[in-house]
Every structure is written in structure tokens, then in C-alpha cells.
Design a protein around this motif. Sequence first.
Motif, short mmCIF file in Angstrom:
data_model
loop_
_atom_site.label_atom_id
_atom_site.label_comp_id
_atom_site.label_asym_id
_atom_site.label_seq_id
_atom_site.Cartn_x
_atom_site.Cartn_y
_atom_site.Cartn_z
N ILE A 20 42.35 51.36 32.73
CA ILE A 20 41.09 51.05 32.04
C ILE A 20 40.85 49.55 32.08
CG2 ILE A 20 42.17 50.82 29.76
CD1 ILE A 20 38.79 52.51 30.39
N ALA A 21 39.59 49.17 32.17
CA ALA A 21 39.20 47.76 32.08
C ALA A 21 38.13 47.62 31.01
CB ALA A 21 38.67 47.25 33.42
N VAL A 22 38.25 46.57 30.21
CA VAL A 22 37.23 46.26 29.19
C VAL A 22 36.76 44.83 29.45
CG1 VAL A 22 36.70 46.01 26.75
CG2 VAL A 22 38.29 47.79 27.50
N ALA A 23 35.49 44.68 29.75
CA ALA A 23 34.90 43.36 30.01
C ALA A 23 34.30 42.83 28.71
CB ALA A 23 33.83 43.45 31.08
N GLN A 24 34.62 41.58 28.40
CA GLN A 24 34.20 40.95 27.13
C GLN A 24 33.57 39.59 27.45
OE1 GLN A 24 37.51 39.70 24.75
NE2 GLN A 24 36.37 39.83 22.83
N VAL A 25 32.32 39.40 27.06
CA VAL A 25 31.66 38.11 27.29
C VAL A 25 32.24 37.09 26.33
CG1 VAL A 25 29.48 36.85 27.29
CG2 VAL A 25 29.54 39.22 28.10
N ALA A 58 30.25 44.96 35.91
CA ALA A 58 31.00 46.18 36.25
C ALA A 58 31.69 46.04 37.59
CB ALA A 58 30.06 47.39 36.26
N ASP A 59 31.03 45.38 38.53
CA ASP A 59 31.63 45.17 39.85
C ASP A 59 32.89 44.33 39.76
OD1 ASP A 59 31.45 45.38 42.77
OD2 ASP A 59 31.10 43.23 42.70
N ARG A 60 32.86 43.25 38.97
CA ARG A 60 34.04 42.42 38.81
C ARG A 60 35.13 43.12 38.01
NH1 ARG A 60 33.93 37.11 40.26
NH2 ARG A 60 36.18 37.40 40.00
N ALA A 61 34.72 43.95 37.05
CA ALA A 61 35.70 44.72 36.30
C ALA A 61 36.44 45.68 37.21
CB ALA A 61 35.03 45.46 35.15
N ARG A 62 35.72 46.32 38.13
CA ARG A 62 36.37 47.21 39.09
C ARG A 62 37.37 46.45 39.95
NH1 ARG A 62 30.96 49.13 39.67
NH2 ARG A 62 30.72 51.13 38.63
N LEU A 120 30.59 34.34 36.14
CA LEU A 120 29.53 35.05 36.85
C LEU A 120 28.19 34.38 36.55
CD1 LEU A 120 30.53 38.66 35.74
CD2 LEU A 120 31.18 37.57 37.88
N GLY A 121 27.21 34.68 37.37
CA GLY A 121 25.85 34.30 37.03
C GLY A 121 25.29 33.14 37.81
N GLY A 122 24.07 32.79 37.42
CA GLY A 122 23.36 31.73 38.10
C GLY A 122 22.52 32.23 39.26
N SER A 123 22.52 33.56 39.49
CA SER A 123 21.74 34.14 40.58
C SER A 123 20.67 35.04 39.99
CB SER A 123 22.65 34.96 41.52
OG SER A 123 21.87 35.71 42.43
#
Length: 383
Positions: A124-129, A164-168, A181-184
Motif C-alpha cells: 500500500i502507498a499513502v501520498a501526503q501533501v 497517483a503516478d508517483r505513488a505507483r 511535483l508540479g509547476g506544469s
Amino acid sequence: MLNIADTLRTWCRGQRPFALATITAVTGSAPLPIGTSLAVDETGHVVGSISGGCVEAAVYDLCRQVLEDQGGARRERFGYSDDDAFAVGLTCGGELDVLIQRITPAAQPYLGAALTAATEGRAIAVAQVVEGPEPLLGSLMSLSADAHEAAGSVADPATDATVADRARAQLRTGRTARVTLGGSTGTCPEELSVLVHVAAPPPRMLIFGAVDFAAALAQAGRFLGYHVTVCDARPVFATAQRFPHADEVVVDWPHRYLEHTTVDIRTAVCILTHDPKFDIPLLCTALRMPLGYIGAMGSRRTHQERLHRLHQAGLTDTELTRLHSPIGLDLGARTPEETAISITAEIIAHTHHATGRPLTHGHGAIHQPSRPALAIRNSAVRT
């Protein structure tokens, strides 16, 4: 947070709100790694640790404040200070960034499901900002190894897809990490720092055939973070001395070992025997299992003969499309070491749904969003 998953799962099941304090960055010498958490429920019960005692009391108080205020997440930094011997800080001399947020289980049911998966030993992966616009701080998303879609949301659909892509990607490695991430405007307009908590053993690479190519492939697989197993039915060849980079060397018939070992959709199976008495039973088993990659060594003539035998054994054209044979990318490989790079390059390309073409001949973004690997329907993971 996964270091205290068992208690947090109980709190989520009981719908008990709690404050979660998580290490989001470490500088210098600090006792615990990023992703480690401490939590406090509304009764004041505390579980976990983030510093081995140095700043626990201060973090506990911050957790109580967040619970009482019922406000947004907040960030704090703790470090050693020579100027004030009585200041709260780390005696080890390092620095910790900590994110404290309120968790309301009723509003985030997917978190309880993720914690349950972690306690049961499922990937399992949990992404947290942990850094970005204030309204997004603490936003959570969970993703299991066999899920088609992520659960939860951190922002808009484009940002969610990027996270989600980076979490995978992190889930495939089995490692917790912080990513930026970001800036695009096309994928993730806001620049975010996301902590991806991962509970998963390293992905497995199963190499069948105790040959010289297997020794080089075991070394390459271990370098990529795989837990490498070499399996062969011949005990004179399948020895730990011949494969020092393998995590384990197994003497067994390949198909029998595969039927009884633990695999998932991250598992890479590499068949290097090119001997029908081993290959055909093994491939009949492998091509009907939820595996991430299946490749078999051999010439094009061997491949055609192998396909004929597999058809005779009852495999369908759809099942046979999963087979990578001859194994590897066309790199002109000759030596075992070059062949190992050819094979692992194909595994990487297949995992990320990439073309394997030279980047100099491509156009547009280098990194394309990957699609989740799909498990074979109605196929159980054998243990």
C-alpha cells in the motif's frame, strides 16, 4: 504513519478523531527517518515517537492544539540551538520538519482501508501533501498494488493523476520517499512536495535457470531494488556460491516453486533455461498468474517452437501476448552483463509503459504518466 498503522487502524474503525504528527524532512543526525509518525487521540492517548524523546512533549502539545482548534495542518521545525540551552530541540544536533494535522476517520474512510492493508502485510502507498498551498497541506491519497484507481484526493484531477503516478512508482520500489511535483499547467499546476508512505516488501525478481546469464541478471536486479531469487532443479548448479548477489537460491522444479511462492503484480519472472521440460510447465503456470513481467530467453526459432508447445498445452493467444520472448531489448548484447542490462531495460520500459526507443528520437515530455498494472482477472496470488 505506517509505523503505527495497527493503532491508527483501530482508531479509524472506532471513528475516533486524532492528530497525526509526521516527520517530513530530516537534516543532519536525527534518530528516526521521514514518514515516522506520532499520533494523539481526543482522550490524550499517544502512540508512536518521532525523536526518541527529545521533542515528544512539544509535539504532543501541538497535537492537542490541532485537535482542539479543529483547524488546518501546520508545520514545525525542531533543531539544536546553542543560544538557548533550555529550548526544545534535538540533542543529536539534527533538524526535523514535522507536519501536524487532524484526521477525521469518517471523512477519510480510505485511510482506514489503507492502514488495514498495511497491518495485513499487503502492499500500500499513502501520498501526503507536506508542502504547498496551505489548503492542500495534509491532503491524503491511498493506492494499493492491485488497484485500478487511487482513493482520496489531494487537489484537482490533473494533480491527483500526477500524485497517483508517483505513488505507483514508489510502491514498486517498496520505499517511502518525499518527491517534488508540479509547476506544469498540463499535469500539476501547483508545486507540491508529497511524502509517499509505502508499506511493501521489495518487488521480487524470480530467475529460473542457474546459468552465467542468471548471475549477471541477479546482480542487476538487486541493484534495481528487487529481492532476487534464483531457482533451478539441478542442485549442482543452483548454489549460493555461484550466485552471491541473489537473496536466495532455491533447488526445485521451476513450475512447482512458482506455484507455491508469494508473488504480486510487481513480480518479474525471467526464464533463462530455454529447455522445454522446464520452460513449458513454468510458462503454463506463469502466464495465468498476476505477474508484472514474464520473459523467456531463446532464439526466434526457439520462441516459435515454444509458442507452438504452449498452444498445444491450452494457452490462449491473449495469455501468450504477456510473454516477452526473446527476452530483453535490442541493445546488441553479447556478454552476460550486457544481456542483464538488456533484460532489466525491458522490465523498466514495460513497468512504465515506455517505448524503449532512444530519447533523442522522441518528442514531448520525457516522463509520461504510467498506467496501473492490471492483475489477471480471476487469478489468485498463490502463497
